[in-house]
Each structure stands twice: as C-alpha cells, then as structure tokens.
Motif scaffolding. Structure first.
Motif, PDB file in Angstrom:
ATOM      1  N   LYS A   4       0.852  -1.185   0.000  1.00  0.00           N
ATOM      2  CA  LYS A   4       0.000   0.000   0.000  1.00  0.00           C
ATOM      3  C   LYS A   4       0.887   1.233   0.000  1.00  0.00           C
ATOM      4  O   LYS A   4       1.969   1.231   0.587  1.00  0.00           O
ATOM      5  CB  LYS A   4      -0.922  -0.024   1.212  1.00  0.00           C
ATOM      6  CG  LYS A   4      -1.851  -1.226   1.131  1.00  0.00           C
ATOM      7  CD  LYS A   4      -2.847  -1.268   2.224  1.00  0.00           C
ATOM      8  CE  LYS A   4      -3.830  -2.369   1.948  1.00  0.00           C
ATOM      9  NZ  LYS A   4      -3.726  -3.496   2.793  1.00  0.00           N
ATOM     10  N   TYR A   5       0.426   2.279  -0.659  1.00  0.00           N
ATOM     11  CA  TYR A   5       1.209   3.498  -0.841  1.00  0.00           C
ATOM     12  C   TYR A   5       0.383   4.709  -0.413  1.00  0.00           C
ATOM     13  O   TYR A   5      -0.303   5.310  -1.240  1.00  0.00           O
ATOM     14  CB  TYR A   5       1.627   3.642  -2.304  1.00  0.00           C
ATOM     15  CG  TYR A   5       2.412   2.463  -2.818  1.00  0.00           C
ATOM     16  CD1 TYR A   5       3.794   2.449  -2.755  1.00  0.00           C
ATOM     17  CD2 TYR A   5       1.769   1.369  -3.361  1.00  0.00           C
ATOM     18  CE1 TYR A   5       4.523   1.365  -3.226  1.00  0.00           C
ATOM     19  CE2 TYR A   5       2.488   0.278  -3.831  1.00  0.00           C
ATOM     20  CZ  TYR A   5       3.858   0.283  -3.764  1.00  0.00           C
ATOM     21  OH  TYR A   5       4.567  -0.794  -4.218  1.00  0.00           O
ATOM     22  N   PRO A   6       0.436   5.070   0.870  1.00  0.00           N
ATOM     23  CA  PRO A   6      -0.317   6.244   1.333  1.00  0.00           C
ATOM     24  C   PRO A   6       0.530   7.522   1.369  1.00  0.00           C
ATOM     25  O   PRO A   6       1.757   7.470   1.413  1.00  0.00           O
ATOM     26  CB  PRO A   6      -0.715   5.854   2.753  1.00  0.00           C
ATOM     27  CG  PRO A   6       0.426   4.998   3.214  1.00  0.00           C
ATOM     28  CD  PRO A   6       0.910   4.258   1.982  1.00  0.00           C
ATOM     29  N   GLU A   8       5.166  10.600   2.078  1.00  0.00           N
ATOM     30  CA  GLU A   8       4.740   9.477   1.232  1.00  0.00           C
ATOM     31  C   GLU A   8       5.401   8.218   1.782  1.00  0.00           C
ATOM     32  O   GLU A   8       6.589   8.221   2.102  1.00  0.00           O
ATOM     33  CB  GLU A   8       5.174   9.714  -0.211  1.00  0.00           C
ATOM     34  CG  GLU A   8       4.712   8.639  -1.159  1.00  0.00           C
ATOM     35  CD  GLU A   8       5.080   8.952  -2.602  1.00  0.00           C
ATOM     36  OE1 GLU A   8       5.100   8.011  -3.392  1.00  0.00           O
ATOM     37  OE2 GLU A   8       5.355  10.127  -2.921  1.00  0.00           O
ATOM     38  N   GLY A  34       0.404  -3.031   5.524  1.00  0.00           N
ATOM     39  CA  GLY A  34      -0.807  -2.231   5.655  1.00  0.00           C
ATOM     40  C   GLY A  34      -1.677  -2.687   6.815  1.00  0.00           C
ATOM     41  O   GLY A  34      -2.876  -2.892   6.667  1.00  0.00           O
ATOM     42  N   ARG A  70      -4.702   7.159   0.166  1.00  0.00           N
ATOM     43  CA  ARG A  70      -4.016   6.021  -0.444  1.00  0.00           C
ATOM     44  C   ARG A  70      -3.882   6.289  -1.935  1.00  0.00           C
ATOM     45  O   ARG A  70      -4.863   6.553  -2.622  1.00  0.00           O
ATOM     46  CB  ARG A  70      -4.817   4.744  -0.198  1.00  0.00           C
ATOM     47  CG  ARG A  70      -4.053   3.513  -0.585  1.00  0.00           C
ATOM     48  CD  ARG A  70      -4.690   2.256  -0.073  1.00  0.00           C
ATOM     49  NE  ARG A  70      -4.510   2.174   1.368  1.00  0.00           N
ATOM     50  CZ  ARG A  70      -5.412   1.678   2.196  1.00  0.00           C
ATOM     51  NH1 ARG A  70      -6.550   1.225   1.744  1.00  0.00           N
ATOM     52  NH2 ARG A  70      -5.185   1.621   3.482  1.00  0.00           N
ATOM     53  N   ILE A  95      -2.714   0.600  -4.413  1.00  0.00           N
ATOM     54  CA  ILE A  95      -2.808  -0.667  -3.693  1.00  0.00           C
ATOM     55  C   ILE A  95      -2.244  -1.719  -4.622  1.00  0.00           C
ATOM     56  O   ILE A  95      -2.794  -1.952  -5.703  1.00  0.00           O
ATOM     57  CB  ILE A  95      -4.262  -1.009  -3.320  1.00  0.00           C
ATOM     58  CG1 ILE A  95      -4.864   0.109  -2.471  1.00  0.00           C
ATOM     59  CG2 ILE A  95      -4.323  -2.353  -2.601  1.00  0.00           C
ATOM     60  CD1 ILE A  95      -6.349  -0.015  -2.257  1.00  0.00           C
TER      61      ILE A  95
END
Length: 108
Positions: free
Chosen positions: A5-7, A52, A58, A79, A82
């Motif tokens: 996951k990249y929030p 970031e 996650g 987010r 994903i």
C-alpha cells in the motif's frame, strides 16, 4: 500474501528525516512492530508535513500508529496505490470495476 500500500499522510508539526529513518527501521506501538519499506518527506513546515510511504503489510491504522508513536497526529491520509493498482482520480467514497490485468495482479 501481502499487498503493498502506498499512502500519503499529512501530519501535524514538522517531520524530519531521522523520524522517517526510524519508520524504515521499525517502531513499536502497542507491542507490535510497525515498519515502512520506504518513507519520503514531500514537504515540511512548522505547522504540518506531508510524507509518502511504502508499506508492505498495511496493518490496521498502521500509518496513524507509526506517527502517534513519535508524538505526531495524522490530519489526512490518502491512499495512492494498492499493489499495482493506481487509484488516480478516483474520488473518496467512489469505486470502479477492476480490469482483468488488475485482478490478476492482486492474485499473484
């Protein structure tokens, strides 16, 4: 199997590089180790910072708990991606049908 996951987190106060390095090494919150694969400072001022992150697992409220362990509160969390699926212009609360390649990317 974990889906990355990249929030992006908007956090109260100034966040500096040593805190981000600590996230990559791993921090403890409620007896659990929380760890980011990568953490990048996008912007920082006295009142707020934007970070970031790249998360392998996650876990539940992982980003918020990581910042809380350092005395910071997350004001906004978005987010970006994903797994290999980029959310792009998808508005909060909206959804779209996944393409066949996207579905396959989640299953591999």
């Amino acid at each position: 199997m974990f889906i990355k996951k990249y929030p992006i987190a908007t956090v109260e106060g100034r966040v500096e590089e040593p805190m981000l390095r600590e996230f990559v090494r791993g921090v403890r919150s409620k007896a659990k180790k929380l760890k980011a694969e990568k953490a990048k400072l996008i912007s920082s001022s006295q009142s707020q910072s934007v970070v970031e992150m790249d998360l392998a697992e996650g876990k539940y409220r992982e980003v918020r708990r990581m910042f809380e362990s350092q005395g910071r509160k997350v004001k906004r969390l978005v987010r970006l991606q994903i797994g290999k699926i980029k959310l792009g212009e998808l508005r909060p609360g909206k959804w779209r049908t996944l393409t066949e390649p996207e579905i396959k990317s989640l299953l591999t």
